[in-house]
Motif scaffolding. Sequence first.
Motif, PDB file in Angstrom:
ATOM      1  N   THR A 160       4.178   6.507   5.244  1.00 38.94           N
ATOM      2  CA  THR A 160       5.292   6.632   6.188  1.00 38.94           C
ATOM      3  C   THR A 160       5.932   5.277   6.447  1.00 38.94           C
ATOM      4  O   THR A 160       7.167   5.145   6.458  1.00 38.94           O
ATOM      5  N   ARG A 161       5.093   4.263   6.644  1.00 44.97           N
ATOM      6  CA  ARG A 161       5.605   2.911   6.885  1.00 44.97           C
ATOM      7  C   ARG A 161       6.415   2.417   5.689  1.00 44.97           C
ATOM      8  O   ARG A 161       7.538   1.912   5.852  1.00 44.97           O
ATOM      9  N   LEU A 162       5.853   2.580   4.473  1.00 43.47           N
ATOM     10  CA  LEU A 162       6.529   2.065   3.290  1.00 43.47           C
ATOM     11  C   LEU A 162       7.846   2.804   3.050  1.00 43.47           C
ATOM     12  O   LEU A 162       8.851   2.187   2.652  1.00 43.47           O
ATOM     13  N   ALA A 163       7.859   4.111   3.299  1.00 41.71           N
ATOM     14  CA  ALA A 163       9.068   4.909   3.054  1.00 41.71           C
ATOM     15  C   ALA A 163      10.217   4.500   3.959  1.00 41.71           C
ATOM     16  O   ALA A 163      11.384   4.742   3.622  1.00 41.71           O
ATOM     17  N   THR A 164       9.923   3.908   5.095  1.00 51.08           N
ATOM     18  CA  THR A 164      10.998   3.419   5.966  1.00 51.08           C
ATOM     19  C   THR A 164      11.588   2.110   5.469  1.00 51.08           C
ATOM     20  O   THR A 164      12.652   1.692   5.928  1.00 51.08           O
ATOM     21  N   GLN A 165      10.902   1.476   4.513  1.00 53.92           N
ATOM     22  CA  GLN A 165      11.332   0.173   4.016  1.00 53.92           C
ATOM     23  C   GLN A 165      12.029   0.242   2.664  1.00 53.92           C
ATOM     24  O   GLN A 165      12.913  -0.563   2.381  1.00 53.92           O
ATOM     25  N   ARG A 174       0.208  -2.701  -3.947  1.00 51.66           N
ATOM     26  CA  ARG A 174      -0.063  -3.777  -2.993  1.00 51.66           C
ATOM     27  C   ARG A 174       0.766  -3.598  -1.727  1.00 51.66           C
ATOM     28  O   ARG A 174       0.263  -3.767  -0.615  1.00 51.66           O
ATOM     29  N   ALA A 175       2.043  -3.229  -1.910  1.00 52.16           N
ATOM     30  CA  ALA A 175       2.895  -3.002  -0.745  1.00 52.16           C
ATOM     31  C   ALA A 175       2.416  -1.808   0.063  1.00 52.16           C
ATOM     32  O   ALA A 175       2.424  -1.827   1.294  1.00 52.16           O
ATOM     33  N   LEU A 176       1.988  -0.753  -0.630  1.00 52.94           N
ATOM     34  CA  LEU A 176       1.502   0.433   0.064  1.00 52.94           C
ATOM     35  C   LEU A 176       0.277   0.126   0.912  1.00 52.94           C
ATOM     36  O   LEU A 176       0.171   0.558   2.067  1.00 52.94           O
ATOM     37  N   LEU A 177      -0.655  -0.613   0.339  1.00 53.00           N
ATOM     38  CA  LEU A 177      -1.944  -0.826   0.992  1.00 53.00           C
ATOM     39  C   LEU A 177      -1.949  -2.027   1.930  1.00 53.00           C
ATOM     40  O   LEU A 177      -2.956  -2.286   2.587  1.00 53.00           O
ATOM     41  N   HIS A 178      -0.833  -2.735   1.991  1.00 58.46           N
ATOM     42  CA  HIS A 178      -0.760  -3.897   2.878  1.00 58.46           C
ATOM     43  C   HIS A 178      -1.053  -3.476   4.318  1.00 58.46           C
ATOM     44  O   HIS A 178      -0.463  -2.540   4.844  1.00 58.46           O
ATOM     45  N   GLY A 179      -1.979  -4.160   4.940  1.00 59.65           N
ATOM     46  CA  GLY A 179      -2.329  -3.859   6.321  1.00 59.65           C
ATOM     47  C   GLY A 179      -3.498  -2.914   6.479  1.00 59.65           C
ATOM     48  O   GLY A 179      -4.040  -2.797   7.587  1.00 59.65           O
ATOM     49  N   LEU A 180      -3.905  -2.214   5.409  1.00 61.46           N
ATOM     50  CA  LEU A 180      -5.083  -1.365   5.484  1.00 61.46           C
ATOM     51  C   LEU A 180      -6.349  -2.203   5.329  1.00 61.46           C
ATOM     52  O   LEU A 180      -6.369  -3.201   4.605  1.00 61.46           O
ATOM     53  N   ALA A 181      -7.399  -1.785   6.009  1.00 58.46           N
ATOM     54  CA  ALA A 181      -8.697  -2.461   5.901  1.00 58.46           C
ATOM     55  C   ALA A 181      -9.447  -1.859   4.724  1.00 58.46           C
ATOM     56  O   ALA A 181      -9.827  -0.685   4.755  1.00 58.46           O
TER      57      ALA A 181
END
Length: 212
Positions: A160-165, A174-181
């Motif tokens: 959801t976050r990436l789709a807004t960008q 890498r962009a998708l998983l950015h911020g995930l632990a």
Amino acid sequence: MRRYAAVVLAGGAARRMDGVDKPARPVGGRPMRDRVLAAVGDAAPRILVGPPTGAPPDVLITRESPPGGGPVAAAGAGLARLPAEVELLALLAADLPLLTREAVRELLGELDGQLDGARGGRRPAAGPGGIDGVCFVDDTGRRQPLCGVWRVAPLRAAFTRLATQRPLAGASLRALLHGLAVREVPWRGAGPPPWFDCDTDEDLRRAEEWVR
């Protein structure tokens, strides 16, 4: 082990194999795609993102938009087919001919806090503020995100976050998983490395040697 689903990505362009249907290439007499699906034979559902030709009848089929739109678009298409109650997801490339049920269970145990003493003792299950996913790392320390298991809720939030960008087609993992632990897991089990993917004919030859 709690219920988990599996999404297997089989729609790549295979540019380094002259555009052939790479997941259908055999290793040990069996298509790589089928080997991966067998490694998650206890997953429900199993979702294949790619061409339907030759897929087992009990596997759900979907396609990314547009076809060939890359692993993030493909993973999003698979995620969209998940039942709402599924909490854990194995996200896998279809060109992992050395993947085994043991390796998948290793990842599930790492994520779900169910490892036994043979792997260093039981860990508490991750909760809020815990890990969002686990994946293998290769022998150079490189993360293999398409050989991993993920909690569905934070993964959906990442989409959801990436789709807004930006559009999902062409986006990087890498962009998708950015911020995930993410917990990175080296393979310590018996047998060849389950993270080994086949991008070239030479990779296929190496995989054949391992499965003999």
